[in-house]
Design a protein around this motif. Structure first.
Motif, PDB file in Angstrom:
ATOM      1  N   PHE A 192       6.576  -2.721  11.874  1.00 30.00           N
ATOM      2  CA  PHE A 192       6.476  -2.767  10.419  1.00 30.00           C
ATOM      3  C   PHE A 192       7.011  -1.497   9.769  1.00 30.00           C
ATOM      4  O   PHE A 192       7.638  -1.554   8.723  1.00 30.00           O
ATOM      5  CB  PHE A 192       5.022  -3.006   9.999  1.00 30.00           C
ATOM      6  CG  PHE A 192       4.489  -4.341  10.441  1.00 30.00           C
ATOM      7  CD1 PHE A 192       5.321  -5.429  10.587  1.00 30.00           C
ATOM      8  CD2 PHE A 192       3.144  -4.498  10.732  1.00 30.00           C
ATOM      9  CE1 PHE A 192       4.840  -6.659  11.004  1.00 30.00           C
ATOM     10  CE2 PHE A 192       2.643  -5.721  11.141  1.00 30.00           C
ATOM     11  CZ  PHE A 192       3.495  -6.805  11.277  1.00 30.00           C
ATOM     12  N   ASP A 242       1.652  -2.629   5.664  1.00 31.62           N
ATOM     13  CA  ASP A 242       1.345  -3.325   6.909  1.00 31.62           C
ATOM     14  C   ASP A 242       1.294  -2.358   8.084  1.00 31.62           C
ATOM     15  O   ASP A 242       0.467  -2.498   8.992  1.00 31.62           O
ATOM     16  CB  ASP A 242       2.382  -4.420   7.187  1.00 31.62           C
ATOM     17  CG  ASP A 242       2.019  -5.741   6.537  1.00 31.62           C
ATOM     18  OD1 ASP A 242       0.835  -5.908   6.181  1.00 31.62           O
ATOM     19  OD2 ASP A 242       2.896  -6.590   6.387  1.00 31.62           O
ATOM     20  N   GLN A 250      -2.291  -1.142  10.414  1.00 33.68           N
ATOM     21  CA  GLN A 250      -2.537  -1.228  11.856  1.00 33.68           C
ATOM     22  C   GLN A 250      -3.493  -0.130  12.335  1.00 33.68           C
ATOM     23  O   GLN A 250      -4.248  -0.334  13.288  1.00 33.68           O
ATOM     24  CB  GLN A 250      -1.222  -1.161  12.634  1.00 33.68           C
ATOM     25  CG  GLN A 250      -0.160  -2.156  12.196  1.00 33.68           C
ATOM     26  CD  GLN A 250      -0.664  -3.575  12.068  1.00 33.68           C
ATOM     27  OE1 GLN A 250      -1.231  -4.141  12.988  1.00 33.68           O
ATOM     28  NE2 GLN A 250      -0.441  -4.173  10.897  1.00 33.68           N
ATOM     29  N   ASP A 253       3.200  -7.399   0.123  1.00 32.52           N
ATOM     30  CA  ASP A 253       2.677  -6.485   1.133  1.00 32.52           C
ATOM     31  C   ASP A 253       1.212  -6.152   0.835  1.00 32.52           C
ATOM     32  O   ASP A 253       0.370  -6.102   1.736  1.00 32.52           O
ATOM     33  CB  ASP A 253       3.524  -5.210   1.137  1.00 32.52           C
ATOM     34  CG  ASP A 253       3.441  -4.431   2.448  1.00 32.52           C
ATOM     35  OD1 ASP A 253       2.713  -4.868   3.360  1.00 32.52           O
ATOM     36  OD2 ASP A 253       4.098  -3.381   2.549  1.00 32.52           O
ATOM     37  N   THR A 270      -1.161  -9.433   1.393  1.00 28.28           N
ATOM     38  CA  THR A 270      -1.374  -9.739   2.806  1.00 28.28           C
ATOM     39  C   THR A 270      -2.197  -8.661   3.498  1.00 28.28           C
ATOM     40  O   THR A 270      -3.004  -8.958   4.383  1.00 28.28           O
ATOM     41  CB  THR A 270      -0.033  -9.919   3.545  1.00 28.28           C
ATOM     42  OG1 THR A 270       0.811  -8.787   3.273  1.00 28.28           O
ATOM     43  CG2 THR A 270       0.673 -11.180   3.113  1.00 28.28           C
ATOM     44  N   THR A 271      -2.004  -7.418   3.082  1.00 26.84           N
ATOM     45  CA  THR A 271      -2.801  -6.331   3.646  1.00 26.84           C
ATOM     46  C   THR A 271      -4.279  -6.520   3.315  1.00 26.84           C
ATOM     47  O   THR A 271      -5.155  -6.402   4.181  1.00 26.84           O
ATOM     48  CB  THR A 271      -2.320  -4.973   3.110  1.00 26.84           C
ATOM     49  OG1 THR A 271      -0.970  -4.754   3.524  1.00 26.84           O
ATOM     50  CG2 THR A 271      -3.189  -3.831   3.630  1.00 26.84           C
ATOM     51  N   SER A 276      -5.757  -9.511   5.191  1.00 33.51           N
ATOM     52  CA  SER A 276      -5.894  -9.223   6.617  1.00 33.51           C
ATOM     53  C   SER A 276      -7.096  -8.326   6.899  1.00 33.51           C
ATOM     54  O   SER A 276      -7.806  -8.519   7.889  1.00 33.51           O
ATOM     55  CB  SER A 276      -4.619  -8.569   7.142  1.00 33.51           C
ATOM     56  OG  SER A 276      -3.519  -9.444   7.021  1.00 33.51           O
ATOM     57  N   TYR A 290       2.666 -14.370   5.065  1.00 29.27           N
ATOM     58  CA  TYR A 290       3.378 -13.563   6.055  1.00 29.27           C
ATOM     59  C   TYR A 290       4.637 -14.254   6.571  1.00 29.27           C
ATOM     60  O   TYR A 290       5.671 -13.599   6.779  1.00 29.27           O
ATOM     61  CB  TYR A 290       2.465 -13.280   7.252  1.00 29.27           C
ATOM     62  CG  TYR A 290       1.600 -12.055   7.127  1.00 29.27           C
ATOM     63  CD1 TYR A 290       2.133 -10.831   6.735  1.00 29.27           C
ATOM     64  CD2 TYR A 290       0.242 -12.119   7.439  1.00 29.27           C
ATOM     65  CE1 TYR A 290       1.345  -9.705   6.637  1.00 29.27           C
ATOM     66  CE2 TYR A 290      -0.562 -10.986   7.344  1.00 29.27           C
ATOM     67  CZ  TYR A 290      -0.007  -9.782   6.941  1.00 29.27           C
ATOM     68  OH  TYR A 290      -0.801  -8.667   6.849  1.00 29.27           O
TER      69      TYR A 290
END
Length: 205
Positions: A57, A65, A69, A133, A136-137, A140, A165
């Motif tokens: 990413f 993203d 992580q 972004d 979705t972040t 998640s 995504y």
């Protein structure tokens, strides 16, 4: 090591696919398959998976993203512990539904996370997809929290995130990762059904 991970393993749809993306594909599939079965090894494998995806990413300019992580690693360690000792009297957790107060907390956190990340990415980074972004972040993170607590509805949050995504990664020429998230979407549906069944069986005992 980083140079090798970011080098091309092969070319797909006219774009190079790196070793990090290829290894992320494999570990991601096995990780979610283990999660569907409530297998504890999904956590250590998931930590390896997110470290690989961090490289993918960041190289693609998906900064939220990539940073996400790091949070996943922390949540992965916590989830590993919680599944083993987070239940009553330090027992294993069992699958359950999300309570109303938890839903309210998750909704509030989701709005704040999305708004904050969107502003940050739009104004302080070179992201070309700041809203997608950010959304979705946020989804998640909320889904992963639900996963650590074995909340059935974490699967609905993952399904919503995956539906965003898939076209997002295609737009970024991360085609193997886009295909991976199609597989994730199918596994999320299986996971939802599996956890719902496990909950019903526990109630009827």
């Amino acid at each position: 090591m980083i140079n090798w991970l970011t080098s091309a393993a092969f070319t797909a749809f006219g774009a190079p696919t790196t070793w990090a993306e290829l290894l992320g594909f494999g570990t991601g599939l096995v990780n979610v398959a283990l999660l569907v079965r409530q297998h504890i090894l999904n956590w250590p494998l998931g930590i390896l998976n997110v470290l690989l995806l961090m490289v993918v990413f960041w190289s693609a300019g998906l900064y939220a993203d990539a940073t996400l992580q790091i949070v996943y690693v922390v949540l992965g360690i916590y989830g590993w512990w919680a599944w083993l000792y987070g239940g009553a009297r330090r027992s294993r957790l069992v699958v359950r539904r999300t309570s109303r107060p938890e839903w309210l907390g998750l909704a509030g956190a989701g709005v704040l996370l999305t708004a904050g990340l969107w502003l940050f990415l739009d104004r302080l980074t070179e992201s070309t997809v700041p809203l997608a972004d950010a959304v979705t972040t946020a989804l998640s993170l909320l889904a992963t929290y639900g996963q650590t607590r074995k909340l059935i509805e974490n699967w609905w949050l993952w399904i919503a995130a995956d539906l965003i995504y898939i076209p997002l990664y295609g737009y970024k020429d991360l085609w193997l990762t886009a295909i991976l998230y199609v597989a994730f979407l199918a596994l999320c549906i299986l996971g939802l059904r599996s956890w719902q069944t496990a909950r019903r069986e526990m109630i009827t005992r």
